[in-house]
Every structure is written in C-alpha cells, then in structure tokens.
Design a protein around this motif. Sequence first.
Motif, PDB file in Angstrom:
ATOM      1  N   ASP A 217       0.841  -1.214   0.000  1.00 60.08           N
ATOM      2  CA  ASP A 217       0.000   0.000   0.000  1.00 60.08           C
ATOM      3  C   ASP A 217       0.870   1.257   0.000  1.00 60.08           C
ATOM      4  O   ASP A 217       0.542   2.255  -0.645  1.00 60.08           O
ATOM      5  N   VAL A 218       1.965   1.187   0.755  1.00 57.63           N
ATOM      6  CA  VAL A 218       2.893   2.328   0.795  1.00 57.63           C
ATOM      7  C   VAL A 218       3.422   2.590  -0.610  1.00 57.63           C
ATOM      8  O   VAL A 218       3.395   3.719  -1.103  1.00 57.63           O
ATOM      9  N   ARG A 219       3.873   1.533  -1.280  1.00 52.92           N
ATOM     10  CA  ARG A 219       4.418   1.700  -2.627  1.00 52.92           C
ATOM     11  C   ARG A 219       3.349   2.218  -3.580  1.00 52.92           C
ATOM     12  O   ARG A 219       3.603   3.090  -4.414  1.00 52.92           O
ATOM     13  N   ARG A 220       2.154   1.702  -3.435  1.00 54.93           N
ATOM     14  CA  ARG A 220       1.059   2.123  -4.312  1.00 54.93           C
ATOM     15  C   ARG A 220       0.774   3.621  -4.154  1.00 54.93           C
ATOM     16  O   ARG A 220       0.613   4.344  -5.142  1.00 54.93           O
ATOM     17  N   MET A 221       0.733   4.109  -2.919  1.00 56.51           N
ATOM     18  CA  MET A 221       0.456   5.527  -2.669  1.00 56.51           C
ATOM     19  C   MET A 221       1.620   6.411  -3.134  1.00 56.51           C
ATOM     20  O   MET A 221       1.418   7.492  -3.671  1.00 56.51           O
ATOM     21  N   ARG A 222       2.851   5.918  -2.959  1.00 59.29           N
ATOM     22  CA  ARG A 222       4.020   6.683  -3.408  1.00 59.29           C
ATOM     23  C   ARG A 222       4.011   6.790  -4.928  1.00 59.29           C
ATOM     24  O   ARG A 222       4.298   7.843  -5.493  1.00 59.29           O
ATOM     25  N   GLU A 223       3.676   5.702  -5.592  1.00 61.31           N
ATOM     26  CA  GLU A 223       3.610   5.733  -7.061  1.00 61.31           C
ATOM     27  C   GLU A 223       2.535   6.686  -7.545  1.00 61.31           C
ATOM     28  O   GLU A 223       2.642   7.284  -8.607  1.00 61.31           O
ATOM     29  N   ALA A 224       1.489   6.846  -6.756  1.00 60.98           N
ATOM     30  CA  ALA A 224       0.395   7.751  -7.124  1.00 60.98           C
ATOM     31  C   ALA A 224       0.707   9.201  -6.739  1.00 60.98           C
ATOM     32  O   ALA A 224      -0.124  10.079  -6.953  1.00 60.98           O
ATOM     33  N   GLY A 225       1.876   9.456  -6.160  1.00 61.84           N
ATOM     34  CA  GLY A 225       2.277  10.833  -5.910  1.00 61.84           C
ATOM     35  C   GLY A 225       2.364  11.261  -4.459  1.00 61.84           C
ATOM     36  O   GLY A 225       2.578  12.452  -4.177  1.00 61.84           O
TER      37      GLY A 225
END
Length: 259
Positions: A217-225
């Motif tokens: 989830d952390v990676r997903r949110m970071r990828e989204a900005g």
Amino acid sequence: MNSETELAPAVKSILEAARERSGPDGRVSIEARSLPAAIERAAAAGRDPVIAEVKPTSPTAEGTRDDDPAELARAMVEGGAAGISVLTEPTHFDGSPDALTRVREAVDVPVVRKDFVLEQSQLDVVEADLVLLIARFVDDLAGLLEAARERGFQALVEVHDRDELETALEAGATIIGINNRDLARLEVDLETFESVAPHVPEAVTLIAESGVSAPADVRRMREAGADALLIGSAIMDHGAGETDVTANTQRLTQATAER
Ligand SMILES: O=P(O)(O)OC[C@@H](O)[C@@H](O)c1c[nH]c2ccccc12
C-alpha cells in the motif's frame, strides 16, 4: 459546511462534541518543526516518509491501547517515522492535549495535532507543529488557516474529493492530506488518493491518509504521488496482531527499499 445528512452517525456525534469544546482565552505561539523538511530528510535517507499516528482507539478500531503515548511515539521514531500524529479528540478516540504535549517533549520530529478543530479558539488548546484542518467541516477555511499560521502552526488540510481539494487550494493550503476514508460510510478505498492526487500542484506537500496497512500500500500511494503516508491502525494494531510499534513502523518505512 457541507450537508451533514450524509455523515456516518459516529462522525455526527464527534462533530457535536467538538462544537461544545471551546478553547482558552490566550493564544499559543509556536516555533514549528518543519514537516516538509522532515519528509525530505527521511526520503534522502532511503525511507518511505511515514507520519505514524498515536491513536488509542477510533470508531472503526477493534480495541483500545492504553500504552503511554510518549513511549509509543519514541518507538515509532525508532522505527523510522518522519513525523508523529497524535489524536487529541477525547470522546471517540481517547486522545488528549496532554498526550500531545508529552509526545512533543519526547521526540524531535514534527508532531501533528489530530482533532476536529472548527473555530479559532480551539487552536489554542495545545502547542503542536501542525494542526489538522478538515476542509469538509470548517466553514471559513481560509480564515482558520490564517489564524493557524499567525500562531506559528503549519496546517495539514484534509480533503476527500476534488471539490474539497479546490477549496483547500483556494484557501492557500500548502500541505494537503487526501483521506482515503469516506466520512459518510467510514469505509476506506485507496483509489480515493489515486483519483484526487493528479490534480494537486507539484509544490504542495501531499500526504496519503488512512487505510495504508501493508508495504504494498505504501508503494502504491508513493507511485500515485504521495510525498508521505499517514498511518495509524497498521502501526498501533488495536486487534490481536503485531503489537511492536517499532517493528510495524519499520516495515512500512522500508517498503520501497526492501522491494
Ligand atoms: O488508522 P489509519 O487507517 O491508518 O488512518 C490514520 C489517519 O488517516 C486517520 O486516523 C484519520 C484521518 N483523518 C482523520 C481525522 C480525524 C481523526 C482521524 C483521522
């Protein structure tokens, strides 16, 4: 303020209680620790910037943790947290202004006051580096933002959709949190962040709030900005899971590094 008819009963009752709490007469005056600088330092050190939240309980939590807030905050910083958020709301989250004061003395990272601040005098209840302002609940966001800055606070302005984002930007917000939790149904959907984030100007410090529970989830949110993540439940773990908050924080701050 938007219509309250769509709010979850727990949220309505939180707001009713908040309206009855007035602040003291005197004003606080703060020398704030910079959150954007703390986020940059964490990222430069190879960590995912996490603001870890001291949240004894919540309307959606399974239980209550009554650990010492200062101990919890120290353990979170040991796990790599770039900042700490402390619930000061007393009736539904078991928080207190005193808990925040003790946390701010115990750590040297920026500390966010998490509460339902609706009017200026409520800003003066306790000193913190940042104060949360929830766009949906505040009548005069620009006025409250200005009042917060006059006292030395940085303001974290919380939004949930594009309309609230516009309101926040027009009011002059420079640190914005997109809350993945819908306050009408109290459900979490990480797509909320993904759909609103593309409309946030580059210069804004952008935080993904709520529902981040695993390194993916952390990676997903970071990828989204997301420049940083605000994480409570997964670190506090009110259920029967891993209660070591240092380990929980570490796992989430190392999400990108350990991929
Ligand atoms: O426990 P979570 O799902 O990691 O969420 C943390 C934080 O985002 C959440 O506590 C929160 C976001 N906005 C709020 C406003 C008031 C109280 C609490 C909150």
